[in-house]
Scaffold this active site. Structure first.
Site, PDB file in Angstrom:
ATOM      1  N   SER A 120     -17.072   0.945  -8.078  1.00  9.11           N
ATOM      2  CA  SER A 120     -18.508   0.802  -8.373  1.00  9.11           C
ATOM      3  C   SER A 120     -18.692   0.612  -9.864  1.00  9.11           C
ATOM      4  O   SER A 120     -17.864   1.069 -10.670  1.00  9.11           O
ATOM      5  CB  SER A 120     -19.253   2.075  -7.936  1.00  9.11           C
ATOM      6  OG  SER A 120     -20.595   2.043  -8.371  1.00  9.11           O
TER       7      SER A 120
ATOM      8  N   TYR B 152     -20.256  11.151  -7.381  1.00 11.05           N
ATOM      9  CA  TYR B 152     -20.009   9.779  -6.933  1.00 11.05           C
ATOM     10  C   TYR B 152     -19.189   9.028  -7.988  1.00 11.05           C
ATOM     11  O   TYR B 152     -18.167   8.397  -7.678  1.00 11.05           O
ATOM     12  CB  TYR B 152     -21.352   9.074  -6.703  1.00 11.05           C
ATOM     13  CG  TYR B 152     -21.248   7.638  -6.252  1.00 11.05           C
ATOM     14  CD1 TYR B 152     -20.910   7.324  -4.942  1.00 11.05           C
ATOM     15  CD2 TYR B 152     -21.505   6.584  -7.134  1.00 11.05           C
ATOM     16  CE1 TYR B 152     -20.822   6.008  -4.519  1.00 11.05           C
ATOM     17  CE2 TYR B 152     -21.420   5.269  -6.721  1.00 11.05           C
ATOM     18  CZ  TYR B 152     -21.080   4.982  -5.413  1.00 11.05           C
ATOM     19  OH  TYR B 152     -20.985   3.675  -4.992  1.00 11.05           O
TER      20      TYR B 152
HETATM   21  N1  LIG Z   1     -24.748  -0.646  -2.318  1.00 11.41           N
HETATM   22  C1  LIG Z   1     -24.434  -0.501  -3.605  1.00 11.41           C
HETATM   23  O1  LIG Z   1     -25.281  -0.654  -4.505  1.00 11.41           O
HETATM   24  C2  LIG Z   1     -23.005  -0.183  -4.005  1.00 11.41           C
HETATM   25  C3  LIG Z   1     -22.690  -0.257  -5.359  1.00 11.41           C
HETATM   26  C4  LIG Z   1     -21.403   0.046  -5.757  1.00 11.41           C
HETATM   27  C5  LIG Z   1     -20.448   0.413  -4.843  1.00 11.41           C
HETATM   28  N2  LIG Z   1     -20.785   0.495  -3.537  1.00 11.41           N
HETATM   29  C6  LIG Z   1     -19.735   0.910  -2.605  1.00 11.41           C
HETATM   30  O2  LIG Z   1     -19.569  -0.047  -1.588  1.00 11.41           O
HETATM   31  C7  LIG Z   1     -19.144   0.595  -0.387  1.00 11.41           C
HETATM   32  C8  LIG Z   1     -20.054   0.177   0.749  1.00 11.41           C
HETATM   33  O3  LIG Z   1     -21.374   0.634   0.455  1.00 11.41           O
HETATM   34  P1  LIG Z   1     -22.657   0.025   1.183  1.00 11.41           P
HETATM   35  O4  LIG Z   1     -23.665  -0.176   0.144  1.00 11.41           O
HETATM   36  O5  LIG Z   1     -22.251  -1.088   2.070  1.00 11.41           O
HETATM   37  O6  LIG Z   1     -23.107   1.308   2.023  1.00 11.41           O
HETATM   38  P2  LIG Z   1     -23.663   1.428   3.518  1.00 11.41           P
HETATM   39  O7  LIG Z   1     -24.258   2.794   3.600  1.00 11.41           O
HETATM   40  O8  LIG Z   1     -24.507   0.268   3.876  1.00 11.41           O
HETATM   41  O9  LIG Z   1     -22.321   1.379   4.383  1.00 11.41           O
HETATM   42  C9  LIG Z   1     -21.360   2.389   4.304  1.00 11.41           C
HETATM   43  C10 LIG Z   1     -20.706   2.534   5.668  1.00 11.41           C
HETATM   44  O10 LIG Z   1     -19.698   3.541   5.567  1.00 11.41           O
HETATM   45  C11 LIG Z   1     -19.721   4.290   6.782  1.00 11.41           C
HETATM   46  N3  LIG Z   1     -19.081   5.589   6.608  1.00 11.41           N
HETATM   47  C12 LIG Z   1     -19.604   6.721   6.056  1.00 11.41           C
HETATM   48  N4  LIG Z   1     -18.709   7.722   6.148  1.00 11.41           N
HETATM   49  C13 LIG Z   1     -17.599   7.218   6.747  1.00 11.41           C
HETATM   50  C14 LIG Z   1     -16.336   7.749   7.095  1.00 11.41           C
HETATM   51  N5  LIG Z   1     -16.027   9.038   6.861  1.00 11.41           N
HETATM   52  N6  LIG Z   1     -15.435   6.927   7.674  1.00 11.41           N
HETATM   53  C15 LIG Z   1     -15.724   5.633   7.928  1.00 11.41           C
HETATM   54  N7  LIG Z   1     -16.916   5.074   7.632  1.00 11.41           N
HETATM   55  C16 LIG Z   1     -17.830   5.855   7.035  1.00 11.41           C
HETATM   56  C17 LIG Z   1     -21.197   4.382   7.122  1.00 11.41           C
HETATM   57  O11 LIG Z   1     -21.399   4.716   8.490  1.00 11.41           O
HETATM   58  C18 LIG Z   1     -21.684   2.986   6.769  1.00 11.41           C
HETATM   59  O12 LIG Z   1     -21.631   2.107   7.861  1.00 11.41           O
HETATM   60  C19 LIG Z   1     -19.173   2.099  -0.676  1.00 11.41           C
HETATM   61  O13 LIG Z   1     -17.867   2.519  -0.980  1.00 11.41           O
HETATM   62  C20 LIG Z   1     -20.056   2.209  -1.871  1.00 11.41           C
HETATM   63  O14 LIG Z   1     -19.804   3.338  -2.651  1.00 11.41           O
HETATM   64  C21 LIG Z   1     -22.037   0.202  -3.079  1.00 11.41           C
END
Ligand SMILES: NC(=O)c1ccc[n+]([C@@H]2O[C@H](COP(=O)([O-])OP(=O)(O)OC[C@H]3O[C@@H](n4cnc5c(N)ncnc54)[C@H](O)[C@@H]3O)[C@@H](O)[C@H]2O)c1
Length: 259
Positions: A140, A153
């Site tokens: 991230s 985080y």
């Molecule tokens: N959205 C953002 O702005 C952003 C920014 C930087 C990094 N990220 C990273 O990108 C990745 C995806 O995030 P996103 O925005 O798509 O989030 P999201 O909430 O849309 O999707 C995350 C998914 O992970 C699943 N999940 C949660 N716990 C779990 C577990 N123990 N085992 C398996 N699956 C599990 C959830 O059910 C969900 O479907 C994450 O690692 C997040 O930290 C997101």
């Protein structure tokens, strides 16, 4: 007619957290490029529904990334279809709270899901990638720039970048490349979650040089680049996908946020 080149035809791709968000967009993109996709998550209802919209060659399996036995079960099943070629470690979550307001349980939950889950994924995938491959970890921007109220985080995501680089060094001689992507603010369930409700979203978006949040599809395109042969000499890197936020500082003007 879909003219997407079948760049990943016949490859086996495992994606965690793929029911929705960035992982969900990756599942769609790899499937459009001809891959056999194992879409995994703990949200089984959403995962099955998403897989059903993607058609042939897409399988949904329950995989809690904190469970070593779940990793073993799913990678053993994939091995029955040949070597694993790509792993995208996208499962993750965020809590927003000052360090002094973060409980030990909350801190451990963040580290367990975002960091330990990635560690287990790298180990399991390395065992299943008998023909080389590519691992892409979701770090991230918050694992590059320290961010107030994102201590647990951010610590987990700084850790994901470290794991990525160590894995790249250790797996290079087996033809396994390991890279991270560092998204800025992407429009998904995470950024819409309750902890972010008090934030001034408009002011935040104006602070992004590109003046908008990114989309999951824009992150998926970078992940496909890192997964495929176009990045054949790229390993151990962490690629920002942040609309320019980490590039530096802009001084806001009194009348407008434009520089
Ligand atoms: N959205 C953002 O702005 C952003 C920014 C930087 C990094 N990220 C990273 O990108 C990745 C995806 O995030 P996103 O925005 O798509 O989030 P999201 O909430 O849309 O999707 C995350 C998914 O992970 C699943 N999940 C949660 N716990 C779990 C577990 N123990 N085992 C398996 N699956 C599990 C959830 O059910 C969900 O479907 C994450 O690692 C997040 O930290 C997101």
């Amino acid at each position: 007619m879909d003219r997407t080149p079948q760049q990943f035809l016949g490859t086996n791709v495992l994606i965690t957290g793929a029911s929705k968000g960035i992982g969900g967009a990756c599942a769609q993109a790899f499937s459009r490029h001809g891959a056999n996709v194992w879409l995994t998550d703990v949200d089984d209802a959403a995962g099955r529904m998403h897989a059903a919209t993607l058609g042939e060659g897409v399988h949904y399996r329950h995989l809690d990334v904190t469970s070593e036995s779940d990793w073993a079960t799913v990678t053993a099943e994939i091995s029955g279809h040949g070597p694993l070629h790509v792993l995208v470690n996208s499962a993750g979550a965020a809590i927003k709270a000052p360090l002094t307001g973060t409980s030990l349980d909350q801190f451990r939950t963040m580290v367990d899901l975002n960091l330990t889950g990635t560690f287990l994924g790298i180990k399991a995938a390395a065992g299943a990638m008998s023909a080389g491959g590519s691992i892409i970890n979701l770090a991230s921007l918050r694992g590059v720039l320290a961010t107030a109220e994102l201590g647990a985080y951010g610590a987990s995501k700084f850790g994901v970048r470290a794991l990525t680089k160590v894995a790249a060094l250790e797996l290079a001689d087996r033809g396994i490349r390991v890279n991270a992507v560092c998204p800025g603010s992407i429009d998904t369930a995470i950024t819409a979650s309750a902890g972010f409700a008090a934030d001034d979203v408009e002011a935040y978006v104006r602070s992004i040089p590109m003046q908008r949040r990114g989309t999951p599809a824009e992150v998926a395109k970078v992940i496909l680049f890192l997964a495929g042969d176009d990045s054949s000499y790229v390993t151990g890197t962490d690629m920002l996908v942040d609309g320019g936020t980490a590039a530096g500082v802009r001084t806001p003007k009194k009348s407008t946020q434009k520089v």
